[in-house]
Design a protein around this motif. Structure first.
Motif, PDB file in Angstrom:
ATOM      1  N   SER A  15       0.796  -1.071   0.129  1.00 17.82           N
ATOM      2  CA  SER A  15       0.186  -0.035  -0.388  1.00 17.82           C
ATOM      3  C   SER A  15       1.114   1.261   0.142  1.00 17.82           C
ATOM      4  N   LYS A  16       1.930   1.245   1.023  1.00 17.05           N
ATOM      5  CA  LYS A  16       2.982   2.563   0.649  1.00 17.05           C
ATOM      6  C   LYS A  16       3.892   2.608  -0.465  1.00 17.05           C
ATOM      7  N   TYR A  17       4.007   1.361  -1.436  1.00 16.18           N
ATOM      8  CA  TYR A  17       4.554   1.440  -2.987  1.00 16.18           C
ATOM      9  C   TYR A  17       3.610   2.284  -3.732  1.00 16.18           C
ATOM     10  N   PHE A  18       2.214   1.875  -3.626  1.00 17.49           N
ATOM     11  CA  PHE A  18       1.148   2.081  -4.314  1.00 17.49           C
ATOM     12  C   PHE A  18       1.134   3.766  -3.703  1.00 17.49           C
ATOM     13  N   LYS A  19       0.919   4.306  -2.773  1.00 16.32           N
ATOM     14  CA  LYS A  19       0.966   5.468  -2.692  1.00 16.32           C
ATOM     15  C   LYS A  19       2.401   6.236  -2.788  1.00 16.32           C
ATOM     16  N   ASP A  20       3.393   6.012  -3.278  1.00 16.67           N
ATOM     17  CA  ASP A  20       4.659   6.618  -3.373  1.00 16.67           C
ATOM     18  C   ASP A  20       4.364   6.745  -4.828  1.00 16.67           C
TER      19      ASP A  20
END
Length: 336
Positions: free
Chosen positions: A271-276
């Motif tokens: 989820s953090k990768y998607f956001k970044d």
């Protein structure tokens, strides 16, 4: 055949106009029956029923009358036999006036089409993933943004236009559905996409001997590599076969998923990768994960997990490629 010709005439077009008007319609519904739809041609539209009957009688032509045309239980027939006669009684030239009006409306339609084409150049963008996005900042600059929304989105089957317009001020994540498409608010854009089918949310089990796996928007080809010269793309990975636990699983992401991005130390939530990476909500839903024993091998078309990379100790290299069409950057040689 090249074309199909129908016998629709001016009276039919008037009936269609009144039907559409009674149901509520946009400008398209008030321009009558079109003279051409793809391979359908209607050469008799400029003529009235009375003119066609007169021509047929004068030239001794016979025709077949459908008995159901006289029944007023059908909406079109009720309009034909009960409403239009009253309108013609009020104005004997009502049909001619109607034809002039529809011509004016068609000309107005052309002006609107030109304005929409010009607006779409500023508003609509198509991403490399063939995602259609509408830029809301540009849309709000227009004097009548709701009108442009209707004109741009009507081809996708939306009917809840109040809900569509409300998306301009809604929170990110709000969406409106038609039978075939959905409109999703994502940060500063509205995203148009086809409704996801049940098939697109399935998990796929990949056996050790399988070489091709195909699902919606993805087609994986798996093969062993004979040499150690590997070229990395976003749509191709090279991994150490010995690190895999079979069968593999192809699935969508879940809350709590994490992986170890290639070239980085430590783990990172998907989820953090998607956001970044600034994934849209639609991209998050349509991105596939390739997994081994619940460990993520690859966020398909995006990032390999460091745990499965090829090293100098690797004996067997497995090549996994997504051959579904995708825009790729330049290739770069993979080094450990």
């Amino acid at each position: 055949f090249d074309y199909i010709l129908t016998a629709h005439h001016a009276d039919d077009s008037l009936e269609t106009f009144i039907i559409n008007l009674s149901r509520g319609t946009g400008l398209d519904g008030l321009t009558g029956i079109p003279e051409k739809n793809d391979k359908l041609l209607r050469p008799l539209l400029p003529f009235t029923r009375k003119e066609i009957e007169h021509y047929a009688k004068t030239h001794n032509l016979t025709w077949r009358e459908d008995a159901s045309n006289a029944e007023t239980k059908y909406l079109r027939n009720k309009i034909r036999h009960q409403i239009i006669p009253i309108l013609k009684e009020i104005n004997p030239n009502f049909l001619e006036a109607f034809l002039k009006t529809t011509q004016h409306l068609k000309e107005s339609r052309q002006l609107i089409d030109e304005a929409v084409v010009n607006a779409k150049e500023k508003i609509v963008i198509t991403t490399k993933n063939k995602e259609i996005q509408l830029k809301m900042d540009e849309l709000k600059k227009l004097k009548h943004p709701k009108v442009y929304l209707y004109e741009i989105l009507k081809e996708y089957g939306f009917t809840a236009w109040k809900d569509v317009a409300n998306l301009l001020e809604a929170q990110s994540g709000k969406e409106v559905f038609s039978k075939t498409h959905r409109l999703l608010k994502n940060r500063g854009v509205l995203i148009v996409s086809k409704n996801l089918s049940d098939k697109e949310n399935l998990e796929f089990i990949i056996g050790k001997n399988m070489t091709v796996i195909e699902a919606n928007n993805i087609k994986l080809r798996i093969s062993e590599l004979k040499d150690n010269h590997v070229i990395s793309h976003l749509n191709t990975i090279f991994i150490d076969k010995s690190k895999l636990i079979w069968p593999l699983v192809l699935r969508k992401w879940k809350t709590g998923d994490y992986f170890y991005p290639l070239g980085m130390q430590g783990k990172k939530k998907v989820s953090k990768y998607f956001k970044d990476e600034k994934f849209s909500l639609l991209q998050k839903e349509t991105t596939w994960l390739l997994c081994s024993d619940d460990k993520i091998i690859w966020i398909v078309n995006h990032r390999l997990d460091d745990r499965f990379k090829v090293t100098k100790n690797t004996k067997t290299i497995l090549k996994i490629e997504n051959t579904h069409s995708y825009s790729l950057p330049e290739a770069s040689e993979e080094k450990d």
